[in-house]
Design an enzyme around this catalytic site. Structure first.
Site, PDB file in Angstrom:
ATOM      1  N   CYS A   1      -6.823 -19.936 -39.325  1.00 19.62           N
ATOM      2  CA  CYS A   1      -7.586 -19.380 -38.671  1.00 19.62           C
ATOM      3  C   CYS A   1      -6.668 -18.670 -37.412  1.00 19.62           C
ATOM      4  O   CYS A   1      -5.851 -19.278 -36.868  1.00 19.62           O
ATOM      5  CB  CYS A   1      -8.586 -20.164 -38.049  1.00 19.62           C
ATOM      6  SG  CYS A   1      -9.716 -19.474 -36.594  1.00 19.62           S
TER       7      CYS A   1
ATOM      8  N   CYS B   1      -8.139 -22.422 -30.631  1.00 17.09           N
ATOM      9  CA  CYS B   1      -8.952 -23.421 -30.200  1.00 17.09           C
ATOM     10  C   CYS B   1      -8.368 -24.706 -30.343  1.00 17.09           C
ATOM     11  O   CYS B   1      -8.040 -25.405 -31.385  1.00 17.09           O
ATOM     12  CB  CYS B   1     -10.341 -23.790 -30.926  1.00 17.09           C
ATOM     13  SG  CYS B   1     -11.176 -21.980 -30.976  1.00 17.09           S
TER      14      CYS B   1
ATOM     15  N   CYS C   1      -9.563 -27.713 -32.678  1.00 18.26           N
ATOM     16  CA  CYS C   1      -9.584 -27.684 -34.204  1.00 18.26           C
ATOM     17  C   CYS C   1      -8.424 -27.467 -35.091  1.00 18.26           C
ATOM     18  O   CYS C   1      -7.186 -27.184 -34.822  1.00 18.26           O
ATOM     19  CB  CYS C   1     -10.072 -25.834 -34.289  1.00 18.26           C
ATOM     20  SG  CYS C   1     -10.625 -25.571 -35.969  1.00 18.26           S
TER      21      CYS C   1
ATOM     22  N   CYS D   1     -25.470 -25.712 -44.106  1.00 15.77           N
ATOM     23  CA  CYS D   1     -24.604 -25.119 -43.159  1.00 15.77           C
ATOM     24  C   CYS D   1     -23.429 -24.490 -43.863  1.00 15.77           C
ATOM     25  O   CYS D   1     -22.540 -25.052 -44.189  1.00 15.77           O
ATOM     26  CB  CYS D   1     -24.116 -25.886 -41.984  1.00 15.77           C
ATOM     27  SG  CYS D   1     -25.862 -26.688 -41.148  1.00 15.77           S
TER      28      CYS D   1
ATOM     29  N   CYS E   1     -27.986 -22.127 -42.770  1.00 14.28           N
ATOM     30  CA  CYS E   1     -27.459 -21.821 -41.275  1.00 14.28           C
ATOM     31  C   CYS E   1     -26.164 -21.228 -41.842  1.00 14.28           C
ATOM     32  O   CYS E   1     -25.419 -21.872 -42.514  1.00 14.28           O
ATOM     33  CB  CYS E   1     -27.513 -22.981 -40.522  1.00 14.28           C
ATOM     34  SG  CYS E   1     -26.670 -22.678 -38.871  1.00 14.28           S
TER      35      CYS E   1
ATOM     36  N   CYS F   1     -28.577 -21.981 -33.303  1.00 12.48           N
ATOM     37  CA  CYS F   1     -28.050 -23.387 -33.252  1.00 12.48           C
ATOM     38  C   CYS F   1     -26.769 -23.169 -32.172  1.00 12.48           C
ATOM     39  O   CYS F   1     -25.781 -22.674 -32.788  1.00 12.48           O
ATOM     40  CB  CYS F   1     -27.727 -23.662 -34.566  1.00 12.48           C
ATOM     41  SG  CYS F   1     -26.792 -25.176 -34.776  1.00 12.48           S
TER      42      CYS F   1
ATOM     43  N   ARG G   1     -28.679 -32.835 -32.665  1.00  9.97           N
ATOM     44  CA  ARG G   1     -27.972 -33.408 -33.814  1.00  9.97           C
ATOM     45  C   ARG G   1     -26.757 -34.083 -33.428  1.00  9.97           C
ATOM     46  O   ARG G   1     -26.085 -33.705 -32.791  1.00  9.97           O
ATOM     47  CB  ARG G   1     -27.706 -31.903 -34.757  1.00  9.97           C
ATOM     48  CG  ARG G   1     -27.092 -32.495 -36.272  1.00  9.97           C
ATOM     49  CD  ARG G   1     -26.969 -31.232 -36.781  1.00  9.97           C
ATOM     50  NE  ARG G   1     -27.861 -30.431 -36.854  1.00  9.97           N
ATOM     51  CZ  ARG G   1     -28.035 -28.993 -36.810  1.00  9.97           C
ATOM     52  NH1 ARG G   1     -26.759 -28.383 -36.686  1.00  9.97           N
ATOM     53  NH2 ARG G   1     -28.793 -28.203 -36.774  1.00  9.97           N
TER      54      ARG G   1
END
Length: 406
Positions: free
Chosen positions: A65, A69, A72, A109, A142, A202, A272
């Site tokens: 990626c 972040c 992550c 998801c 999702c 979400c 969740r």
């Protein structure tokens, strides 16, 4: 405790607590944690009974990626030894989804690392959504693909997507401390795009990144204003090779207080328990089911979860039941307008907030009647020893030749 009685009354009316009340929940002592769980549990059972919704993650594209972040393992510059692979084919992704559904998952998801999808990526994911829906049209899908451009949310909905996930993660004031390649406002914009397209939004948070109590309260109140239908609460999985690998500040009791505070602020939404529950809640996971009405089944994006059958046994042993495919998750006043983008009218002065327009490493993808007072800032009690033995890199399921954990 006057505080808890006040919060239960407000939760049953869908009325927001004050910031001071929310801070006071986080400031309660470990001696009071069972009272906090019992109080928030009343709110949870009022709106969701004893049902637990199961969700299943499929990592469509892992690692590599360009975003930075800090939490992550898929980030730019990550040295975490995770699985790295490019886009799964629709048939591969739908097979992985089927494993989760057969294990009891109601929602799949679909997550992909990256800043955000290209139009070609949206085409790929749309093909995957259609393949999943052809197998079982009752499955909720999702998508979590990062920052959305104009028109992309609409295209995902046309393909059959039911929801879109994009977490705020932390407070606006501290967002720049964990990510520099995009902004908090970028994330808010994507949640609003999902709302506007008629997708069920979400959006949640990550706790355990060194934040203050005020930051946790800020992000949960911001989520209330954004009005998602589901709020995943992640507990940081400190992965070796990431900047936050040494952040071990959570205890099971603190995790329970964070979940309770979230339930009081967002009483009628799907809360969740997401990434990190096995690492930080550990043997106290069943207590968390009294606060949240939804969990992920099996593994996460780049780390392993506990065995799928163990999740099911835990739910049954705690006196809860898995929500069936034919059952509606949300309370009637919200469920009737999920595909319309929000929770509808909020009578009684409450609601989950006005519309504002899976993992611990799931990235781009006033005083009231109790007279409650909280300290200006509290420092969480650190864990005695970091439980690095509980963090295992995922080596099975999507992107491998091994069977998934579901």
């Amino acid at each position: 405790m006057d505080l808890l009685n006040t919060l239960v009354d407000k939760g049953l009316r869908r009325e927001s607590p004050t910031r001071e009340e929310a801070l006071a929940v986080l400031a309660t002592s470990d001696d009071d944690v069972l009272d906090v769980v019992a109080a928030a549990g009343k709110v949870r059972r009022h709106w969701f009974g004893r049902r637990v919704k199961l969700n299943y993650l499929v990592n469509l594209k892992s690692g590599l990626c360009p975003e930075d972040c800090s939490y992550c393992s898929q980030r730019l510059g990550s040295k975490a030894e995770i699985l790295k692979y490019t886009w799964l084919k629709p048939e591969q992704a739908s097979a992985a989804a089927a494993a989760g559904v057969s294990g009891g998952a109601k929602r799949v998801c679909l997550v992909a690392s990256g800043r955000g999808p290209t139009d070609r990526d949206v085409d790929r994911v749309s093909d995957t959504i259609r393949a999943i829906k052809e197998q079982d049209e009752s499955v909720e899908v999702c998508a979590c693909l990062g920052l959305l451009s104009d028109g992309q949310a609409e295209r995902l909905r046309e393909a059959g997507a039911d929801a879109y996930n994009h977490n705020l993660n932390t407070s606006e004031s501290t967002y720049g401390d964990i990510t520099t390649t995009h902004t908090y406002a970028d994330r808010v914009d994507t949640v609003n795009k999902a709302h506007a397209a008629g997708l069920s939004a979400c959006s949640g948070l990550i706790a355990g990144m060194g934040e203050r109590d005020e930051d946790l309260v800020d992000v949960v109140f911001s989520l209330r204003e954004l009005d998602p239908d589901s709020v995943p609460v992640n507990f940081l999985i400190p992965m070796e090779g990431t900047p936050l690998a040494k952040e071990w500040h959570l205890t099971p009791q603190r995790c329970l207080r964070i979940l309770a505070m979230t339930r009081f602020v967002c009483p009628d939404v799907e809360v969740r328990i997401a990434g990190g529950r096995e690492v930080h809640l550990r043997t106290m996971q069943p207590l968390a089911l009294h606060l949240a009405n939804s969990i992920f089944l099996g593994d996460y994006l780049t780390s392993e979860g506990q065995a799928g059958h163990t999740d099911l046994e835990m739910i049954a042993d705690a006196g809860f039941e898995v929500e069936g495919a034919g059952e509606v998750t949300l309370p009637e006043h919200r469920a009737s307008v999920v595909r319309g983008g929000g929770c509808g009218s909020h009578e009684g002065g409450g609601g989950c907030g006005s519309h504002a327009g899976a993992d611990g490493d799931a990235g781009c993808g006033s005083h009231a009647s109790g007279g409650v007072c909280a300290p200006a800032s509290t420092t969480p009690r650190p864990a005695e020893e970091p439980r690095t033995d509980l963090v295992a890199v995922r080596r099975r399921g999507a992107g491998t030749d091994l069977a998934p954990n579901a």
